[in-house]
Motif scaffolding. Structure first.
Motif, short mmCIF file in Angstrom:
data_model
loop_
_atom_site.label_atom_id
_atom_site.label_comp_id
_atom_site.label_asym_id
_atom_site.label_seq_id
_atom_site.Cartn_x
_atom_site.Cartn_y
_atom_site.Cartn_z
N ASP A 68 -8.75 4.46 0.45
CA ASP A 68 -8.39 4.78 -0.93
C ASP A 68 -7.01 4.22 -1.25
O ASP A 68 -6.08 4.93 -1.62
N PHE A 69 -6.87 2.92 -1.05
CA PHE A 69 -5.63 2.21 -1.36
C PHE A 69 -5.87 1.38 -2.60
O PHE A 69 -6.78 0.55 -2.65
N ASP A 70 -5.03 1.61 -3.62
CA ASP A 70 -5.15 0.91 -4.89
C ASP A 70 -3.90 0.06 -5.09
O ASP A 70 -2.80 0.61 -5.23
N PRO A 71 -4.00 -1.27 -5.07
CA PRO A 71 -2.80 -2.10 -5.23
C PRO A 71 -2.00 -1.79 -6.47
O PRO A 71 -0.77 -1.95 -6.47
N SER A 72 -2.66 -1.34 -7.55
CA SER A 72 -1.93 -1.04 -8.78
C SER A 72 -1.16 0.26 -8.69
O SER A 72 -0.26 0.51 -9.50
N ARG A 73 -1.46 1.10 -7.72
CA ARG A 73 -0.77 2.37 -7.53
C ARG A 73 0.02 2.39 -6.22
O ARG A 73 1.17 2.84 -6.18
N ASP A 74 -0.58 1.87 -5.15
CA ASP A 74 -0.01 1.98 -3.82
C ASP A 74 0.71 0.73 -3.36
O ASP A 74 1.32 0.72 -2.29
N PRO A 82 1.67 -9.01 -1.75
CA PRO A 82 2.93 -8.75 -2.45
C PRO A 82 3.29 -9.80 -3.48
O PRO A 82 4.10 -9.53 -4.37
N ASN A 83 2.71 -10.99 -3.38
CA ASN A 83 2.97 -12.02 -4.39
C ASN A 83 2.21 -11.76 -5.70
O ASN A 83 2.51 -12.40 -6.71
N SER A 84 1.23 -10.87 -5.67
CA SER A 84 0.38 -10.61 -6.84
C SER A 84 0.32 -9.12 -7.11
O SER A 84 -0.67 -8.46 -6.76
N PRO A 85 1.35 -8.54 -7.72
CA PRO A 85 1.41 -7.09 -7.92
C PRO A 85 0.20 -6.56 -8.70
O PRO A 85 -0.24 -7.16 -9.68
N GLY A 86 -0.34 -5.44 -8.20
CA GLY A 86 -1.39 -4.73 -8.91
C GLY A 86 -2.77 -5.33 -8.84
O GLY A 86 -3.70 -4.81 -9.45
N VAL A 87 -2.94 -6.41 -8.08
CA VAL A 87 -4.21 -7.13 -8.05
C VAL A 87 -4.84 -7.01 -6.66
O VAL A 87 -4.17 -7.16 -5.64
N GLU A 88 -6.14 -6.73 -6.63
CA GLU A 88 -6.88 -6.75 -5.37
C GLU A 88 -7.43 -8.15 -5.13
O GLU A 88 -8.11 -8.72 -6.00
N ALA A 131 4.50 -5.38 2.65
CA ALA A 131 3.19 -4.93 3.13
C ALA A 131 3.32 -3.72 4.04
O ALA A 131 2.58 -2.73 3.90
N LEU A 132 4.28 -3.78 4.98
CA LEU A 132 4.44 -2.67 5.91
C LEU A 132 4.96 -1.42 5.22
O LEU A 132 4.48 -0.31 5.49
N ALA A 133 5.90 -1.58 4.30
CA ALA A 133 6.43 -0.41 3.58
C ALA A 133 5.35 0.24 2.74
O ALA A 133 5.26 1.47 2.66
N ALA A 134 4.50 -0.55 2.10
CA ALA A 134 3.39 0.01 1.32
C ALA A 134 2.43 0.77 2.22
O ALA A 134 1.94 1.86 1.87
N ALA A 135 2.15 0.22 3.41
CA ALA A 135 1.26 0.90 4.35
C ALA A 135 1.86 2.22 4.82
O ALA A 135 1.15 3.23 4.96
N THR A 189 4.23 4.35 -5.15
CA THR A 189 4.89 3.12 -4.71
C THR A 189 5.10 2.15 -5.87
O THR A 189 6.14 1.49 -5.95
N ALA A 190 4.15 2.07 -6.78
CA ALA A 190 4.24 1.12 -7.89
C ALA A 190 5.39 1.43 -8.84
O ALA A 190 5.77 0.57 -9.64
#
Length: 263
Positions: free
Chosen positions: A9-15, A212-218, A99-103, A114-115
């Protein structure tokens, strides 16, 4: 071949972080970079000309580059080389650190998502986590990158081993920092992302990633392995850049190798 899949349940736009992986150099950044690289700066001064010589001139280039590198290291030019090398680029990235900090923050639900965090306040943390990923991954990056540059990239068996590791970590509930390797001439053009889902069989599959180069995008990495060879495609931007260089690979939408960063 049995099909399996899992998704956290990891959402790039939130996490993931809302700011892009692009930072302008400041004096504290250069000081931190030299401190981070101090244990390897001397050997690196000797090694980089050797690596460059091998890529451009084979074994003769390797011998010549080794001699040049040894002379530079003996002259004590490591700090100056680190600074000069860093400032070749007007901006820099901390993809592994992000990437590691988000994880590490996931699946935290207390406090700000995080976002919503600001880049300037996080910079020291991102540098520390970048150092962690580089210590864990640098030798593997260099080995795979050299093989890709020298045209010896038969990564099929290695990729299948990494595929097993990545699936195991996601099955255990952990996002996975991935090293992405291509044949870009610049070894510093390689990249790191965070995988949080997979689907596939034993010899082909896809990975869902936060870049990390593309914020909020899966985004997605897909691969197949046949006859010991790996074919890896992605919708991450790879290939020629506007500045005239390359990001990860010389070919758009292609990678040579993907591996789990053990941090």
């Amino acid at each position: 071949m049995p099909f399996s899949q899992a998704r956290l349940d990891f959402d790039p736009s939130r996490d993931g972080f809302a700011f892009p992986n692009s930072f302008r150099w400041t004096e504290p950044d250069l000081v931190y970079l030299h401190r981070m690289l101090r244990p390897v700066a001397g050997p690196g001064v000797a090694a980089l000309p050797a690596v460059g010589g091998a890529v451009s001139g084979g074994w003769r280039g390797l011998a010549a580059g080794t001699a040049v590198g040894a002379g530079l290291a003996w002259a004590g030019l490591a700090p100056a080389l680190v600074r000069a090398s860093a400032q070749r680029w007007p901006s820099f990235g901390l993809c592994g650190g992000m990437a590691l900090a988000a994880a590490e923050r996931w699946p935290r639900r207390a406090g700000l998502p995080t976002a919503e965090l600001q880049a300037d306040r996080l910079r020291p943390l991102l540098w520390r986590r970048q150092a962690d990923t580089l210590r864990a991954a640098a030798p593997t990056f260099l080995r795979y990158w050299l093989s890709a540059r020298l045209g010896r990239a038969r990564f099929g068996d290695a990729l299948l081993s990494e595929w097993t590791t990545i699936r195991g970590q996601i099955d255990a509930g952990r996002p996975v920092v991935l090293g992405l390797v291509g044949d870009a001439p610049d070894p510093f053009a390689q990249h790191q992302v965070l995988a949080f889902g997979y689907a596939g069989t034993d010899t082909r599959g896809t990975l869902s990633v936060y870049d990390p180069n593309s914020p909020g995008v899966e985004l997605e990495i897909a691969f197949t392995v046949a006859d010991g060879r790996a074919r890896i495609t992605t919708d991450l931007p790879t290939g020629p850049t506007r500045s005239g260089g390359y990001h990860i690979s010389t070919r758009p939408g292609r990678l040579d190798m993907v591996f789990a960063v053990d941090v």
